[in-house]
Structures are given as C-alpha cells and as structure tokens.
Design a protein around this motif. Structure first.
Motif, PDB file in Angstrom:
ATOM      1  N   LEU A  52      44.095  39.491  23.212  1.00 57.37           N
ATOM      2  CA  LEU A  52      43.694  40.150  24.525  1.00 57.37           C
ATOM      3  C   LEU A  52      42.340  39.936  25.004  1.00 57.37           C
ATOM      4  O   LEU A  52      42.033  39.775  26.142  1.00 57.37           O
ATOM      5  CB  LEU A  52      44.289  41.473  24.591  1.00 57.37           C
ATOM      6  N   ASP A  53      41.477  40.362  23.938  1.00 57.71           N
ATOM      7  CA  ASP A  53      39.939  40.476  24.096  1.00 57.71           C
ATOM      8  C   ASP A  53      39.403  39.046  24.715  1.00 57.71           C
ATOM      9  O   ASP A  53      38.901  38.820  25.529  1.00 57.71           O
ATOM     10  CB  ASP A  53      39.379  40.878  23.241  1.00 57.71           C
ATOM     11  N   GLU A  54      40.083  37.848  24.038  1.00 61.73           N
ATOM     12  CA  GLU A  54      39.846  36.808  24.224  1.00 61.73           C
ATOM     13  C   GLU A  54      40.133  36.262  25.545  1.00 61.73           C
ATOM     14  O   GLU A  54      39.404  35.475  26.721  1.00 61.73           O
ATOM     15  CB  GLU A  54      40.343  35.553  23.508  1.00 61.73           C
ATOM     16  N   ALA A  55      41.270  36.512  25.986  1.00 56.23           N
ATOM     17  CA  ALA A  55      41.855  36.222  27.586  1.00 56.23           C
ATOM     18  C   ALA A  55      41.000  37.076  28.509  1.00 56.23           C
ATOM     19  O   ALA A  55      40.704  36.336  29.536  1.00 56.23           O
ATOM     20  CB  ALA A  55      43.390  36.991  27.636  1.00 56.23           C
ATOM     21  N   ILE A  60      45.289  46.027  26.119  1.00 56.80           N
ATOM     22  CA  ILE A  60      44.378  46.057  25.230  1.00 56.80           C
ATOM     23  C   ILE A  60      44.563  47.635  24.884  1.00 56.80           C
ATOM     24  O   ILE A  60      44.235  48.063  23.646  1.00 56.80           O
ATOM     25  CB  ILE A  60      42.861  45.977  25.727  1.00 56.80           C
ATOM     26  N   GLY A  61      44.722  48.577  25.928  1.00 54.83           N
ATOM     27  CA  GLY A  61      44.736  49.966  25.798  1.00 54.83           C
ATOM     28  C   GLY A  61      46.085  50.235  24.915  1.00 54.83           C
ATOM     29  O   GLY A  61      45.843  51.096  23.745  1.00 54.83           O
ATOM     30  N   ALA A  96      43.199  38.334  44.278  1.00 54.50           N
ATOM     31  CA  ALA A  96      43.952  39.586  43.944  1.00 54.50           C
ATOM     32  C   ALA A  96      44.924  39.487  42.746  1.00 54.50           C
ATOM     33  O   ALA A  96      45.171  40.275  41.990  1.00 54.50           O
ATOM     34  CB  ALA A  96      45.030  40.016  45.151  1.00 54.50           C
ATOM     35  N   ASP A  97      45.470  38.135  42.553  1.00 58.29           N
ATOM     36  CA  ASP A  97      46.281  37.718  41.471  1.00 58.29           C
ATOM     37  C   ASP A  97      45.561  37.768  40.246  1.00 58.29           C
ATOM     38  O   ASP A  97      45.757  38.500  39.003  1.00 58.29           O
ATOM     39  CB  ASP A  97      46.853  36.350  41.660  1.00 58.29           C
ATOM     40  N   VAL A  98      44.245  37.140  40.362  1.00 57.63           N
ATOM     41  CA  VAL A  98      43.454  37.356  39.112  1.00 57.63           C
ATOM     42  C   VAL A  98      42.866  38.732  38.766  1.00 57.63           C
ATOM     43  O   VAL A  98      43.097  39.280  37.495  1.00 57.63           O
ATOM     44  CB  VAL A  98      42.322  36.331  39.179  1.00 57.63           C
ATOM     45  N   VAL A  99      42.563  39.562  39.684  1.00 56.46           N
ATOM     46  CA  VAL A  99      42.351  40.963  39.189  1.00 56.46           C
ATOM     47  C   VAL A  99      43.512  41.763  38.743  1.00 56.46           C
ATOM     48  O   VAL A  99      43.380  42.537  37.707  1.00 56.46           O
ATOM     49  CB  VAL A  99      41.686  41.650  40.585  1.00 56.46           C
ATOM     50  N   ALA A 100      44.789  41.470  39.366  1.00 55.65           N
ATOM     51  CA  ALA A 100      45.852  42.149  38.779  1.00 55.65           C
ATOM     52  C   ALA A 100      46.145  41.565  37.154  1.00 55.65           C
ATOM     53  O   ALA A 100      46.409  42.508  36.456  1.00 55.65           O
ATOM     54  CB  ALA A 100      47.161  41.497  39.576  1.00 55.65           C
ATOM     55  N   GLN A 101      45.857  40.254  36.868  1.00 58.64           N
ATOM     56  CA  GLN A 101      45.955  39.938  35.508  1.00 58.64           C
ATOM     57  C   GLN A 101      44.850  40.452  34.814  1.00 58.64           C
ATOM     58  O   GLN A 101      45.271  40.989  33.521  1.00 58.64           O
ATOM     59  CB  GLN A 101      45.596  38.365  35.508  1.00 58.64           C
TER      60      GLN A 101
END
Length: 237
Positions: free
Chosen positions: A104-107, A61-62, A48-53
């Motif tokens: 942001l794309d790299e992250a 990005i938006g 859940a934490d990773v999905v939130a990130q």
C-alpha cells in the motif's frame, strides 16, 4: 505535379475558401472556449478519481496498521498465556499485515506525484481558460465593432448592396425632374403664345389674340409714359 495533385490542391483551396467564408469568428471563439471548459471538466473528473484512489489507499493503510497493532497485542497475550502456537500465528498475521502495508505504501508513493501533477495541471488550465475567456470577449467586441464599421462604410460607399444603386437612382430622378421642369416651362410658353389653348377658356382664337395685343399695347403705352416722366429737361444756356 500530376493532374491529380493539381486537382487535390484546387479542391483544398476551394474548400478552405468556402470554410473561411462560412466561419463566424465569434462562434469559433465560443466553440474553442466550450472545448477548453470540457477539457477542464475532464481533468477535474480524472483528478477526483485519483484523489479518491489516494484516500482509499490511506484508509487501507490505516486498516493495515490496525491489523499490525492487533497482531502484536495478540502475540503478547499468547506469550503471557504460554501459548507459543497462538503467538506464532499472531506473528504470522503481523508479517502478512506488514507486507500488505508495504504494498500500500508503494502504491501511495506512486499515486501521490500523479495527484500533485493533476492538481497543478488543473490550476494552470483553469488560469489559461480564464485568460482565454477575457481575450475572447475582447476579440468578440473588437470584431463586432469592426464588422459594424465595415457595414456602415459599405452602406455609405454603396459597396454593401443596400445603397449600392442609390446614387444612380438619384441621378435618374434628377434627370426626370429637370426634364419635367423643361417640359412644363415649354408648355407654359406655348400656352402664353397661344400655341396651346386653355380648355376652360371659352374665348375664340381671334378674341384671345386681340386680348394679347391689347395687353401688349397697354404695356408699351405705360412704358412710354414712364420714360417721358423720367426724362430730364435740359435748361437753355
């Protein structure tokens, strides 16, 4: 091996034996299942934490794309107004937004495989836990049935302690019953023979002896009569 090594081995063996005697397989299985459930819950929280990130990166990005589009629009407006300075500032803002977008794309590219791995791990762990739960219930049922069978067998054979002395008790009681029966028979014969007297019989000893003789004589007379009546008369030739 040194004396300390032997003591350590002996202590370990005694401890292992003690723990084995105290360990309940049903409780061990339930504890293992609870630990697996706790591990699954931890995995879900990490996921859940990773999905939130990941979702946060998508939102950022938006916003960066919106900034880029807005900077381009501002640059065109400035060029139309013949304001190169403002157009240049807008283009600098666009470059900053583009740099931010690339970061942001790299992250996002780095975190996406982690999300996929966690999703797959969570699925596999949930399947494994479900399989373990089924096996746990089967093993608990099998163990309980085997435990009951052992207890019944121990009870029947006297190994369990509850009925361990039942056979000896029955033998002792049987011996007492036989002894009491023999004593009762002996006392009956002694009473009949006059050795023992009935405390409720108020006859004298001589009177009782005479009564016995009369009864014996009456029996002898009746037996002689019975023999005489059944003797066959042989006819003369």
């Amino acid at each position: 091996m040194s004396i300390f090594g032997r003591i350590a081995d002996l202590f370990q063996a005694k401890t292992h034996k003690l723990l084995s005697s105290l360990e309940d397989p049903n409780e061990t299985l339930d504890l293992s299942y609870e630990k697996m459930i706790t591990g699954l819950q931890d995995t879900k929280r990490h996921l859940a934490d990773v999905v939130a990130q990941q979702q946060s990166l998508h939102r950022q990005i938006g916003k960066a794309d919106a900034e880029i589009a807005e900077a381009e629009s501002d640059a065109r407006t400035a060029v139309t107004a013949d304001r190169d300075d403002l157009a240049r500032a807008a283009l600098v803002h666009k470059q900053d937004a583009l740099a931010k977008r690339r970061t942001l794309d790299e992250a996002l590219a780095a975190i996406t495989p982690q999300v996929q791995k966690l999703v797959e791990y969570e699925r596999r762990l949930a399947d494994r836990i479900e399989q373990f739960r089924t096996q746990k219930e089967v093993m608990k049922t099998t163990y309980t049935a085997a435990q009951a069978q052992v207890k019944v067998t121990e009870a029947l054979t006297g190994l369990g302690g509850h009925l361990g002395h039942t056979g000896d008790a029955l033998r002792r009681v049987n011996e007492k019953v036989e002894g009491m029966r023999d004593k009762a028979d002996a006392m009956g014969h002694m009473l009949e023979a006059g050795v023992l007297t009935d405390q409720f019989d108020d006859r004298s000893a001589s009177k009782r002896e005479l009564d016995v003789l009369k009864a014996t004589s009456a029996v002898d007379d009746e037996l002689a009569q019975l023999k005489a009546s059944t003797t066959k008369v042989i006819p003369p030739l």
